[in-house]
Enzyme design. Structure first.
Site, PDB file in Angstrom:
ATOM      1  CB  CYS A 262       9.239  -3.794   1.245  1.00 14.62           C
ATOM      2  SG  CYS A 262       9.993  -4.055   2.854  1.00 14.62           S
ATOM      3  CE1 TYR A 263      15.896  -8.901  -0.739  1.00 11.15           C
ATOM      4  CE2 TYR A 263      14.428  -9.488  -2.555  1.00 11.15           C
ATOM      5  CZ  TYR A 263      15.665  -9.565  -1.933  1.00 11.15           C
ATOM      6  OH  TYR A 263      16.668 -10.293  -2.506  1.00 11.15           O
TER       7      TYR A 263
ATOM      8  CG  ASP B 210     -12.135 -22.276  -0.910  1.00 15.66           C
ATOM      9  OD1 ASP B 210     -12.732 -21.194  -1.046  1.00 15.66           O
ATOM     10  OD2 ASP B 210     -11.107 -22.412  -0.224  1.00 15.66           O
TER      11      ASP B 210
ATOM     12  CG  HIS C  25       4.599  -3.336   3.048  1.00 14.97           C
ATOM     13  ND1 HIS C  25       4.837  -4.423   2.250  1.00 14.97           N
ATOM     14  CD2 HIS C  25       5.616  -3.277   3.928  1.00 14.97           C
ATOM     15  CE1 HIS C  25       5.959  -5.015   2.634  1.00 14.97           C
ATOM     16  NE2 HIS C  25       6.449  -4.335   3.664  1.00 14.97           N
TER      17      HIS C  25
ATOM     18  CD  GLU D  60       1.915  -4.614   0.172  1.00 17.42           C
ATOM     19  OE1 GLU D  60       2.190  -3.481  -0.269  1.00 17.42           O
ATOM     20  OE2 GLU D  60       2.772  -5.374   0.660  1.00 17.42           O
TER      21      GLU D  60
ATOM     22  CE  LYS E 155     -12.434 -18.908   1.978  1.00 18.53           C
ATOM     23  NZ  LYS E 155     -11.892 -20.286   2.006  1.00 18.53           N
TER      24      LYS E 155
ATOM     25  N   GLY F 245       9.820  -8.994   1.042  1.00 21.88           N
ATOM     26  CA  GLY F 245      10.251 -10.311   1.481  1.00 21.88           C
ATOM     27  C   GLY F 245      11.183 -10.146   2.667  1.00 21.88           C
TER      28      GLY F 245
END
Ligand code: XMP
Length: 590
Positions: free
Chosen positions: A84-85, A229, A171, A173, A375, A57
């Site tokens: 991270c944060y 969607d 990170h 991810e 998605k 964040g």
């Protein structure tokens, strides 16, 4: 099969990072159920999760209102991974030291690790990781040891093995962290002991049962857009309730691409004959947009007009009095406030603000079957339901349609020579810092070779008054002779853009190029010579979610073919190629 409402195995606590959904998505891609919850969720509410991840964040732990977590999560005996944060917060709360940074570290770094369960089966002594932080952990909390470091960051990863607490400054991810997925896999499967329980397709029978429960004996109506969607949600309802009980209305704003309305009609006619009705509204939208040039005004007018049309439909169909509920294709990221640029949100809010719709929502008359899915998962569900790939894998198309790709100008002015190229008398939208900019475009009089993209990036970094750089592909007149024309959203210009867009789509589809990019806007700008008053900009980009994007180069043979075909069209003076990433530019020009 796990229950629709069961606790996820991994809970991602959202500390305000744009990456928190990416973390949950990556964990799900490993086949493990994961959900995002607010950072302050009490530890007691997480009792059934097998592991917790605290996201990154933008805050600093020293800011008064920075996101917090319940320290009880560290005592619950279940593994926690801080990212991270999330790492800084873990260190701060457990007695370590966090140093405020001025400069920070952004971009690629090399991580050296020591053996640890988080790095199991990752044998390279050094790995590429992606860093984006200002503050740094400089002192380990009691019980912790450093398990990874980079040149700039002595504690880039830390762990307390006894308590199964792990934290990384980088990170895992994002794709730029080469072995990041393996690290998340080690955490979820090895450290937390999660099982593979997540497969969106297996949830279809449950989703249908939920739709039946919610609808009871009422009918469902949708505003369908032809997008993924709303189409998948619609068909789910049709299959759950039977075609006779589900109705869709597609509003044709006249701002759609060539063949779009026909495509929607044809596709739904095959899937659910008679269930979707087209509402022609082209005339009223174009009338409302007459003479409008300002991008924000264009957006506002389209949003408001859409709201009016929806309201009329709801009222005239006696839906508010009848036994109807509203179906919507809301997906998981839409349900949580994200810190992203609120573009799509603005238009969506407009649509959701229709008093009629609000009344339906307030009285619980709403069914949104896809609110737990991302998605890609919606696409998988759609495939299973038999929706055609042509619909499921189409590029995203913005709600306001071609209106944000047909630029207007209030002035007529010539191009101007600048130190590095030509300044076009055209302004486009961008994102610089945290706010939107509306600035001039610079054009290189050079072919868009791959190397030119880096030059463009360097140039925008150097000249903040410019938010976009394009390269000239080819033209019917010298670049120096081009000028802008006073122009608005006229039916003629929209038709011109529609033709250009259709040609580009056809050629990029035949060559397979459309599968290499996430989206490929084609933009009409009012720049030319008196006999040809517009030019076309090609803007193929790659992205994960539209929040950031990279401009993608194109093979020369295809680009030449596209340019030749466009320059043969009436009214088109030049073809440009957008070289700018997002940020600093946005994807759309508006
Ligand atoms: P920008 O131009 O902000 O676009 O970089 C990011 C992504 O959002 C799409 N976009 C929209 N989608 N309604 C939508 O549904 C909108 O009002 C809207 N505006 C932009 C854009 O096409 C890109 O994929």
């Amino acid at each position: 099969m796990p229950d629709y409402n069961s606790e996820p195995q991994i809970t991602v606590l959202d500390a305000g990072g744009q990456y928190c959904h990416l973390i949950a998505r990556k964990v799900r891609e490993l086949g493990v159920s994961a959900e995002v919850r607010p950072s302050g969720t009490p530890a007691a509410d997480l009792a059934r999760s097998k592991g917790i991840i605290i996201s990154g964040g933008p805050a600093s732990v020293y800011e008064p209102d920075s996101p917090q977590v319940d320290p009880g999560i560290f005592r619950a005996g279940k593994p926690v991974l801080g990212i991270c944060y999330g790492m800084q917060l873990m260190a701060h709360l457990l007695g370590g030291t966090v140093k405020r940074g001025e400069k920070g570290e952004f971009g690629l770094s090399l991580l050296k690790t020591v053996p640890a369960p988080l790095f199991e089966n990752i044998s390279e002594p050094q790995q590429q990781v992606w860093m984006s932080h200002r503050d740094t952990v400089t002192g380990l909390p009691p019980g912790f040891q450093a398990i990874g470091s980079t040149d700039n960051c002595a504690i880039a990863a830390m762990a307390d093995f006894a308590r199964s607490l792990y934290a990384v400054q980088f990170h895992p991810e994002v794709v730029h962290t080469c072995r990041g997925i393996e690290m998340l896999e080690n955490f979820a499967l090895r450290i937390c002991g999660c099982e593979k329980d997540w497969n969106p397709k297996h949830r279809i029978p449950l989703l249908k049962r939920r739709i039946q429960e919610i609808a009871g004996d009422r009918n469902v109506f949708f505003f369908v857009s032809g997008g993924v969607d709303s189409s998948v949600a619609f068909i789910l309802c049709v299959q759950a309730l039977g075609a006779g009980r589900v109705r869709g209305i597609y509003v044709d704003t006249g701002l759609m691409r060539e063949g779009e309305t026909d495509f929607v009609q044809r596709t739904f006619e095959e899937l659910a004959p008679g269930a979707v009705v087209i509402e022609p509204a082209e005339t009223r939208f174009l009338r409302a947009l007459e003479g409008v040039r300002d991008p924000e005004r264009k957006r506002r007018i389209i949003g408001e007009e859409f709201v009016r049309v929806q309201e009329e439909i709801i009222e005239s169909g006696h839906i508010l009095e009848g036994d109807w509920i509203l179906g919507q294709g809301t997906i998981y990221p839409d349900t949580i406030e994200s810190g992203g640029d609120g573009n799509a949100a603005v238009i969506k809010t407009h649509h959701n603000r229709v008093p009629g719709i609000q009344q339906l929502i307030a009285s619980g008359r709403i069914v949104e079957p896809l609110t737990s899915f991302y998605k890609d998962e919606v696409r998988e569900i759609g495939e299973e339901l038999g929706l055609p790939a042509e619909l499921l894998y189409r590029h995203p198309f913005p709600g306001p349609g071609l209106a944000v790709r047909c630029l207007c100008s209030e002035t007529a002015a010539p191009v101007r020579r600048a130190e590095d190229g030509w300044l076009l008398p055209i302004r486009s939208v961008g994102v610089q810092g945290d706010s939107r900019s509306y600035g001039p475009v610079l054009a290189f009089e050079r072919y868009p070779e791959p190397a030119l993209f880096e030059e463009a990036t360097a140039l925008v970094n150097r000249l903040p008054e410019i938010n976009r750089v394009v390269a000239l592909v080819d033209s019917n007149a010298p670049l120096a002779s081009l000028r802008s024309f006073e122009s608005s959203l006229t039916p003629d210009r929209l038709a011109r853009l529609r033709r250009a867009d259709a040609a580009v789509r056809r050629l990029s589809h035949h060559s397979g190029f459309d599968r290499l990019v996430w989206q490929f806007p084609v933009i009409l700008i009012p720049l030319g010579v008196p006999e040809r008053t517009d030019s076309v900009v090609l803007r193929p980009i790659d992205s994960v979610d539209g929040m950031t994007a990279r401009a993608v180069p194109m093979d020369r043979a295809l680009l030449d073919e596209i340019a030749r075909e466009l320059l043969r069209m009436d009214g088109i003076a030049a073809v440009f190629y957008d070289l700018t990433h997002k940020p600093p530019a946005t994807i759309e020009w508006e």
